[in-house]
Design a protein around this motif. Structure first.
Motif, PDB file in Angstrom:
ATOM      1  N   GLN A  15      27.521  56.322 -40.437  1.00 26.26           N
ATOM      2  CA  GLN A  15      28.241  56.907 -41.576  1.00 26.26           C
ATOM      3  C   GLN A  15      28.470  58.399 -41.356  1.00 26.26           C
ATOM      4  O   GLN A  15      29.558  58.927 -41.623  1.00 26.26           O
ATOM      5  N   ARG A  16      27.460  59.094 -40.857  1.00 19.72           N
ATOM      6  CA  ARG A  16      27.597  60.532 -40.613  1.00 19.72           C
ATOM      7  C   ARG A  16      28.523  60.805 -39.429  1.00 19.72           C
ATOM      8  O   ARG A  16      29.275  61.784 -39.426  1.00 19.72           O
ATOM      9  N   TYR A  17      28.482  59.926 -38.445  1.00 19.48           N
ATOM     10  CA  TYR A  17      29.364  60.045 -37.278  1.00 19.48           C
ATOM     11  C   TYR A  17      30.830  60.055 -37.718  1.00 19.48           C
ATOM     12  O   TYR A  17      31.635  60.851 -37.231  1.00 19.48           O
ATOM     13  N   TYR A  18      31.172  59.166 -38.666  1.00 24.17           N
ATOM     14  CA  TYR A  18      32.559  59.081 -39.116  1.00 24.17           C
ATOM     15  C   TYR A  18      32.906  60.134 -40.169  1.00 24.17           C
ATOM     16  O   TYR A  18      34.026  60.161 -40.665  1.00 24.17           O
ATOM     17  N   LYS A  19      31.938  60.974 -40.491  1.00 23.48           N
ATOM     18  CA  LYS A  19      32.240  62.170 -41.282  1.00 23.48           C
ATOM     19  C   LYS A  19      32.276  63.391 -40.365  1.00 23.48           C
ATOM     20  O   LYS A  19      32.198  64.530 -40.807  1.00 23.48           O
ATOM     21  N   ASN A  20      32.382  63.106 -39.052  1.00 18.35           N
ATOM     22  CA  ASN A  20      32.426  64.125 -37.998  1.00 18.35           C
ATOM     23  C   ASN A  20      31.140  64.942 -37.906  1.00 18.35           C
ATOM     24  O   ASN A  20      31.142  66.083 -37.450  1.00 18.35           O
ATOM     25  N   ASP A  21      30.033  64.329 -38.337  1.00 13.72           N
ATOM     26  CA  ASP A  21      28.707  64.915 -38.144  1.00 13.72           C
ATOM     27  C   ASP A  21      28.034  64.101 -37.043  1.00 13.72           C
ATOM     28  O   ASP A  21      27.327  63.130 -37.310  1.00 13.72           O
ATOM     29  N   ILE A  22      28.267  64.495 -35.779  1.00 15.91           N
ATOM     30  CA  ILE A  22      27.836  63.659 -34.655  1.00 15.91           C
ATOM     31  C   ILE A  22      26.453  64.011 -34.121  1.00 15.91           C
ATOM     32  O   ILE A  22      25.926  63.306 -33.263  1.00 15.91           O
ATOM     33  N   GLN A  23      25.846  65.083 -34.629  1.00 16.07           N
ATOM     34  CA  GLN A  23      24.561  65.510 -34.075  1.00 16.07           C
ATOM     35  C   GLN A  23      23.470  64.446 -34.183  1.00 16.07           C
ATOM     36  O   GLN A  23      22.721  64.226 -33.216  1.00 16.07           O
ATOM     37  N   PRO A  24      23.322  63.751 -35.333  1.00 18.22           N
ATOM     38  CA  PRO A  24      22.291  62.698 -35.396  1.00 18.22           C
ATOM     39  C   PRO A  24      22.493  61.622 -34.331  1.00 18.22           C
ATOM     40  O   PRO A  24      21.523  61.103 -33.776  1.00 18.22           O
ATOM     41  N   PHE A  25      23.763  61.297 -34.039  1.00 15.77           N
ATOM     42  CA  PHE A  25      24.048  60.331 -32.976  1.00 15.77           C
ATOM     43  C   PHE A  25      23.578  60.867 -31.626  1.00 15.77           C
ATOM     44  O   PHE A  25      22.866  60.185 -30.876  1.00 15.77           O
ATOM     45  N   LEU A  26      23.946  62.096 -31.315  1.00 14.34           N
ATOM     46  CA  LEU A  26      23.568  62.685 -30.029  1.00 14.34           C
ATOM     47  C   LEU A  26      22.054  62.815 -29.893  1.00 14.34           C
ATOM     48  O   LEU A  26      21.500  62.641 -28.805  1.00 14.34           O
ATOM     49  N   ASP A  27      21.381  63.102 -30.999  1.00 13.39           N
ATOM     50  CA  ASP A  27      19.920  63.259 -30.962  1.00 13.39           C
ATOM     51  C   ASP A  27      19.207  61.965 -30.590  1.00 13.39           C
ATOM     52  O   ASP A  27      18.065  62.000 -30.114  1.00 13.39           O
ATOM     53  N   HIS A  28      19.855  60.819 -30.825  1.00 14.06           N
ATOM     54  CA  HIS A  28      19.198  59.529 -30.593  1.00 14.06           C
ATOM     55  C   HIS A  28      19.694  58.806 -29.342  1.00 14.06           C
ATOM     56  O   HIS A  28      19.331  57.648 -29.109  1.00 14.06           O
ATOM     57  N   VAL A  29      20.516  59.470 -28.534  1.00 14.39           N
ATOM     58  CA  VAL A  29      21.025  58.856 -27.305  1.00 14.39           C
ATOM     59  C   VAL A  29      19.931  58.858 -26.234  1.00 14.39           C
ATOM     60  O   VAL A  29      19.307  59.884 -25.968  1.00 14.39           O
TER      61      VAL A  29
END
Length: 272
Positions: A15-29
């Motif tokens: 949900q945050r990724y599609y609000k252009n808040d990608i940091q949580p995604f990158l933190d979990h890669v």
């Protein structure tokens, strides 16, 4: 790994990724992550390549998600697979838009970092689905007809969602204004929620739904609840909904139901 925690984490990150808040995604890669899709040739291997790709990414796109369904496919003490499906509209700077149905399949693994066990995304597979025309068998011969006039998801959809537990262990996050009506199924034990984006089975009875969501689900019959925003008209002993469905209203309940709906409409400025 705890399934519910991973389902909730997946939902929050996407949900945050599609609000252009990608940091949580990158933190979990994960260091060994594999990224597939959704386009042909979109394949990335390893955390460094993912980080490099996103650091070079610049765009002015915005996105709107519709109703969300999450399923956990399998789980173990050290891994968990979660599948998330939803319609997403991409909004372009020139005012154009494209809506697709998307599935994201994430394989989570557990890593030990600085002495602590942390979840990391090992595989991320994104697929864009297309709707099948009734006259097509295998090949999308009528693809253009299916997507002609395809309605985008309203930008307001990024706001409030309500959680429902599916009868098949799915986690549903639905936008209240997309819910048209609810129907009692399985001898009253469960309910089917009919929305503008399809039908969803929930583990709640219509009585439980009525008690938990009186702001947008009103009973018109012992088997049905309706959403006032989707009522087109109320005539003698029946209600017509935005999808063309007509539901019966018992004669004894008709006056009280009509009065309750008019009270709801008064708050929104709507009238019949």
């Amino acid at each position: 790994m705890k399934v519910k925690e991973m389902v909730d984490l997946t939902n929050d990150i996407v949900q945050r990724y599609y609000k252009n808040d990608i940091q949580p995604f990158l933190d979990h890669v994960d260091e060994r992550v594999l990224w597939y899709g959704p386009a042909i040739g979109q394949f990335l291997s390893g955390r460094k390549n993912v980080m490099d790709a996103w650091s070079a990414e610049k765009h002015s796109l915005t996105f709107t998600l519709g109703n969300v369904r999450l399923d956990h496919i399998s789980s173990h003490s050290s891994y968990c697979e979660v599948m998330m499906s939803f319609p997403v509209t991409t909004h372009y700077p020139d005012g154009d838009h494209v809506t697709m149905d998307q599935i994201i399949h994430i394989t989570w693994c557990e890593r030990k970092i600085d002495g602590e066990k942390v979840p990391r995304m090992l595989v991320v597979h994104i697929s864009d689905l297309y709707h099948k025309h009734k006259d097509d068998n295998i090949y999308p011969v009528h693809f253009n007809e299916v997507y002609k006039g395809y309605v985008p998801i309203t930008r307001a959809a990024n706001n409030r969602r309500v959680y429902f537990h599916g009868t098949d262990a799915a986690d549903l996050y639905l936008i209240p204004d997309t819910i048209i009506y609810a129907e009692s199924i399985d001898y009253g034990r469960h309910s089917m929620l009919y929305t503008t984006e399809g039908a969803f089975r929930t583990s709640l009875s219509t009585t439980a739904l009525e008690n938990e969501h009186p702001d947008f689900l009103i009973r018109c019959h012992k088997c049905h609840l309706v959403n006032p925003v989707h009522i087109i008209s109320i005539s003698r002993f029946k209600v017509t909904l935005s999808n063309g469905k007509e539901l019966a209203i018992p004669e004894k309940k008709y006056t009280a139901f009509r009065k309750e709906i008019h009270k709801k409409w008064a708050n929104t400025g709507k009238s019949d």
